[in-house]
Design a protein around this motif. Structure first.
Motif, short mmCIF file in Angstrom:
data_model
loop_
_atom_site.label_atom_id
_atom_site.label_comp_id
_atom_site.label_asym_id
_atom_site.label_seq_id
_atom_site.Cartn_x
_atom_site.Cartn_y
_atom_site.Cartn_z
N GLY A 136 0.81 -1.21 0.00
CA GLY A 136 0.00 0.00 0.00
C GLY A 136 0.85 1.26 0.00
N TRP A 137 0.27 2.35 0.51
CA TRP A 137 0.97 3.63 0.56
C TRP A 137 2.02 3.58 1.65
CZ3 TRP A 137 0.88 6.87 -3.25
CH2 TRP A 137 -0.22 6.86 -4.12
N MET A 138 3.24 3.89 1.30
CA MET A 138 4.36 3.90 2.24
C MET A 138 4.39 5.25 2.96
SD MET A 138 5.61 0.90 1.51
CE MET A 138 7.22 0.87 2.28
N ASP A 139 5.13 5.32 4.06
CA ASP A 139 5.30 6.58 4.78
C ASP A 139 5.98 7.60 3.88
OD1 ASP A 139 4.16 5.55 7.08
OD2 ASP A 139 6.09 5.02 7.99
N GLU A 140 5.65 8.85 4.12
CA GLU A 140 6.28 9.95 3.38
C GLU A 140 7.78 9.99 3.67
OE1 GLU A 140 6.60 14.71 3.90
OE2 GLU A 140 4.60 13.85 4.17
N ALA A 141 8.55 10.24 2.62
CA ALA A 141 9.99 10.46 2.77
C ALA A 141 10.25 11.93 2.46
CB ALA A 141 10.77 9.59 1.79
N THR A 145 17.90 13.99 0.10
CA THR A 145 17.92 12.68 -0.56
C THR A 145 16.77 11.87 0.00
OG1 THR A 145 20.33 12.72 -0.77
CG2 THR A 145 19.25 10.59 -1.00
N ILE A 146 15.92 11.36 -0.89
CA ILE A 146 14.82 10.50 -0.44
C ILE A 146 14.87 9.17 -1.18
CG2 ILE A 146 13.33 12.42 0.23
CD1 ILE A 146 11.66 11.87 -2.32
N ARG A 147 14.39 8.14 -0.53
CA ARG A 147 14.25 6.83 -1.15
C ARG A 147 12.80 6.38 -0.97
NH1 ARG A 147 18.55 2.06 -0.46
NH2 ARG A 147 19.75 3.52 -1.71
N LEU A 148 12.18 6.00 -2.07
CA LEU A 148 10.79 5.54 -2.08
C LEU A 148 10.76 4.10 -2.57
CD1 LEU A 148 9.27 8.66 -3.88
CD2 LEU A 148 9.27 8.20 -1.42
N GLY A 149 9.82 3.30 -2.05
CA GLY A 149 9.70 1.91 -2.46
C GLY A 149 10.58 1.01 -1.61
N VAL A 150 10.71 -0.24 -2.05
CA VAL A 150 11.51 -1.23 -1.31
C VAL A 150 12.37 -2.03 -2.28
CG1 VAL A 150 9.87 -1.45 0.60
CG2 VAL A 150 9.66 -2.95 -1.37
N THR A 151 13.48 -2.53 -1.78
CA THR A 151 14.34 -3.41 -2.58
C THR A 151 14.43 -4.76 -1.89
OG1 THR A 151 16.34 -2.66 -1.45
CG2 THR A 151 15.72 -1.47 -3.45
N GLY A 152 14.80 -5.79 -2.66
CA GLY A 152 15.02 -7.12 -2.10
C GLY A 152 13.76 -7.92 -1.85
N LYS A 153 12.61 -7.43 -2.24
CA LYS A 153 11.35 -8.14 -2.00
C LYS A 153 10.58 -8.41 -3.29
CE LYS A 153 10.72 -6.53 2.70
NZ LYS A 153 9.78 -6.05 3.70
N ALA A 154 11.09 -7.97 -4.42
CA ALA A 154 10.43 -8.14 -5.73
C ALA A 154 9.01 -7.57 -5.73
CB ALA A 154 10.43 -9.60 -6.16
N LEU A 155 8.85 -6.39 -5.11
CA LEU A 155 7.56 -5.71 -5.08
C LEU A 155 7.63 -4.47 -5.95
CD1 LEU A 155 6.79 -5.94 -1.26
CD2 LEU A 155 5.90 -7.39 -3.09
N LYS A 156 6.68 -4.36 -6.86
CA LYS A 156 6.70 -3.24 -7.81
C LYS A 156 6.11 -1.99 -7.20
CE LYS A 156 2.56 -5.11 -9.88
NZ LYS A 156 2.45 -6.47 -10.33
N MET A 157 6.67 -0.85 -7.62
CA MET A 157 6.11 0.44 -7.29
C MET A 157 4.97 0.68 -8.28
SD MET A 157 8.00 4.13 -6.99
CE MET A 157 9.08 3.56 -5.71
N GLU A 158 3.82 1.11 -7.76
CA GLU A 158 2.64 1.27 -8.61
C GLU A 158 2.26 2.74 -8.82
OE1 GLU A 158 0.42 -2.95 -7.70
OE2 GLU A 158 -0.03 -1.28 -6.38
N ALA A 159 2.59 3.60 -7.88
CA ALA A 159 2.24 5.02 -7.99
C ALA A 159 3.22 5.84 -7.16
CB ALA A 159 0.81 5.27 -7.51
N VAL A 160 3.36 7.12 -7.54
CA VAL A 160 4.28 8.01 -6.83
C VAL A 160 3.77 9.45 -6.90
CG1 VAL A 160 5.79 8.41 -8.80
CG2 VAL A 160 6.73 8.57 -6.52
N GLY A 161 4.07 10.22 -5.86
CA GLY A 161 3.80 11.66 -5.83
C GLY A 161 4.98 12.36 -5.19
N LEU A 162 5.34 13.54 -5.71
CA LEU A 162 6.46 14.33 -5.22
C LEU A 162 6.02 15.78 -4.99
CD1 LEU A 162 9.12 13.14 -7.83
CD2 LEU A 162 8.84 12.27 -5.50
N TRP A 163 6.61 16.45 -4.00
CA TRP A 163 6.30 17.85 -3.75
C TRP A 163 7.35 18.47 -2.85
CZ3 TRP A 163 4.03 13.78 -1.37
CH2 TRP A 163 3.97 13.77 0.02
N PHE A 164 7.22 19.81 -2.63
CA PHE A 164 8.13 20.55 -1.76
C PHE A 164 7.40 21.03 -0.53
CE2 PHE A 164 10.37 20.58 -5.64
CZ PHE A 164 11.68 20.46 -5.24
#
Length: 164
Positions: A136-141, A145-164
């Motif tokens: 689901g929706w991950m915590d805001e970063a 430097t920000i990192r979004l999503g996860v590695t090592g679990k073979a889980l795809k990123m499905e949506a993203v939003g960015l802002w200031f």
């Protein structure tokens, strides 16, 4: 302009995307983030989204495969994507000299989902949020430097939003 960008993107459909395209005029403002996504089965979004508006889908099991990002008002910035069965793609960076151009990460036509993104800005803090398969929706970063999503679990990123 969008037709030119789409034509250029189509030329790279079978390879790792490493492409610089012009972005909408709205990206020229101080502290703005605009982005567009290539979604599995859908292709490139017809429009750019900016400042917190989400690109991609959720609840449809469709991966983000490529992402075009344009950030204004932060000096130089870099984007890196972690791709399934590939790993970290390598940073794609803006020129940092005031020209507003996007950087594009990911692939098209290779069925290689983006699993994570890392975004670095020369100055100014960026915020981001991502929707990840089965999590689901991950915590805001937020930060330079920000990192979004996860590695090592073979889980795809499905949506993203960015802002200031």
């Amino acid at each position: 302009m969008k037709k030119i960008a789409r034509s250029l993107m189509a030329l790279f459909a079978a390879s790792v995307v490493s492409l610089s395209i012009s972005t909408p005029a709205s990206a020229a403002g101080q502290g703005s983030a605009c982005y567009t996504a290539h979604v599995a089965g859908n292709g490139w979004d017809a429009n750019w989204s900016c400042n917190g508006n989400v690109v991609g889908t959720w609840g449809k099991n469709k991966a983000l495969e490529a992402l075009g990002v344009s950030i204004g008002g932060v000096g130089r910035y870099c984007v890196n994507a972690h791709l399934r069965d590939y790993g970290w793609q390598g940073e794609r960076c803006s020129d940092g000299i005031g020209a507003i151009h996007s950087v594009t990460v990911g692939t098209t036509g290779q069925n290689r989902p983006i699993e994570a993104l890392e975004i670095w800005t020369e100055y100014g803090y960026i915020h981001g949020v991502a929707h990840v398969q089965d999590m689901g929706w991950m915590d805001e970063a937020h930060g330079r430097t920000i990192r979004l999503g996860v590695t090592g679990k073979a889980l795809k990123m499905e949506a993203v939003g960015l802002w200031f």
